[in-house]
Each structure stands twice: as structure tokens, then as C-alpha cells.
Design an enzyme around this catalytic site. Structure first.
Site, PDB file in Angstrom:
ATOM      1  CB  SER A   9      -5.689   6.436   3.322  1.00 44.52           C
ATOM      2  OG  SER A   9      -4.549   7.252   3.399  1.00 44.52           O
ATOM      3  CB  CYS A  10      -2.452   7.079  -1.110  1.00 47.60           C
ATOM      4  SG  CYS A  10      -1.899   7.884  -2.622  1.00 47.60           S
ATOM      5  CB  SER A  11      -6.867   6.580  -4.974  1.00 46.28           C
ATOM      6  OG  SER A  11      -6.421   7.852  -5.420  1.00 46.28           O
TER       7      SER A  11
END
Length: 114
Positions: A9-11
Site C-alpha cells: 500500500s506504500c507508493s
């Protein structure tokens, strides 16, 4: 081979994987949300990073701000908080042998690519 402690979920974490892939750097993904680290594994990562548990907590995260920001805790308590809330961990963390680093900014990752 580089191990990447990753949160999908972390770009920034996704960007590091893309960067490694584009540069043909072999890596292994360790999804810290789907497969959280054990206490022993987290302690090894902290030793390789040369950081405390508190130092790798994402202080701008809403979970931290709402639940932990105003609290004084011991290193062991912060370790337990990270084990129970792996999404609070800075990411990505890259591990190569006995050395680890937080993979931001992306320019710093070149160290691991050599």
C-alpha cells in the site's frame, strides 16, 4: 540478492521494487503486512539498520498520531508496538548481507545496487 521489506500500500515501497526491477537487480520481496516479522527477525533488522524500534516508526502515520504520539515507551515496548502494527514501520527497508537501509530517497538505493 537484496531483500526488500515491503508494504504494497506504500507508493515509495512499490517505486523501489520497480526501480530494482528496471535495473535488473535481483531482489526478494518480504511483505511485512501479509507476513509480519517475528520479534527475532525485527531485532536482526534493527541491528542491521543500527536503529531502535522507535527510530523506524512512521511518526506521520495516523495510527501513530492517534494512538502513540504522546506516549513515553521503552525500546522493548516500541518493538512490541511495531510487531503488533507492522504498517507503522518505515518502508521500504532494503537488506543486503549484514547491512540494511530505509530505501528513501530512491537515490540512496544505488548503494545496494552495486
Amino acid at each position: 540478492m537484496i531483500k526488500v521489506l515491503h508494504n504494497n500500500s506504500c507508493s515509495k515501497s512499490r517505486a523501489i521494487l520497480e526501480h530494482l526491477d528496471e535495473n535488473n537487480v535481483p531482489f526478494e520481496i518480504i511483505d511485512i503486512i501479509a507476513n509480519p516479522l517475528t520479534e527475532a527477525e525485527l531485532k536482526v533488522v534493527l541491528k542491521k539498520l543500527q536503529k531502535t524500534a522507535f527510530e523506524i516508526i512512521r511518526k506521520n502515520d495516523a495510527l501513530f498520531k492517534n494512538n502513540f504520539a504522546q506516549q513515553e515507551r521503552t525500546d522493548e515496548e516500541w518493538l512490541q508496538i511495531l510487531l503488533e502494527n507492522p504498517s507503522l514501520m518505515e518502508r521500504p527497508i532494503l537488506i543486503k548481507g549484514e547491512v540494511a537501509m530505509i530505501g528513501r530517497p530512491i537515490e540512496n538505493v544505488k548503494f545496494f545496487m552495486d
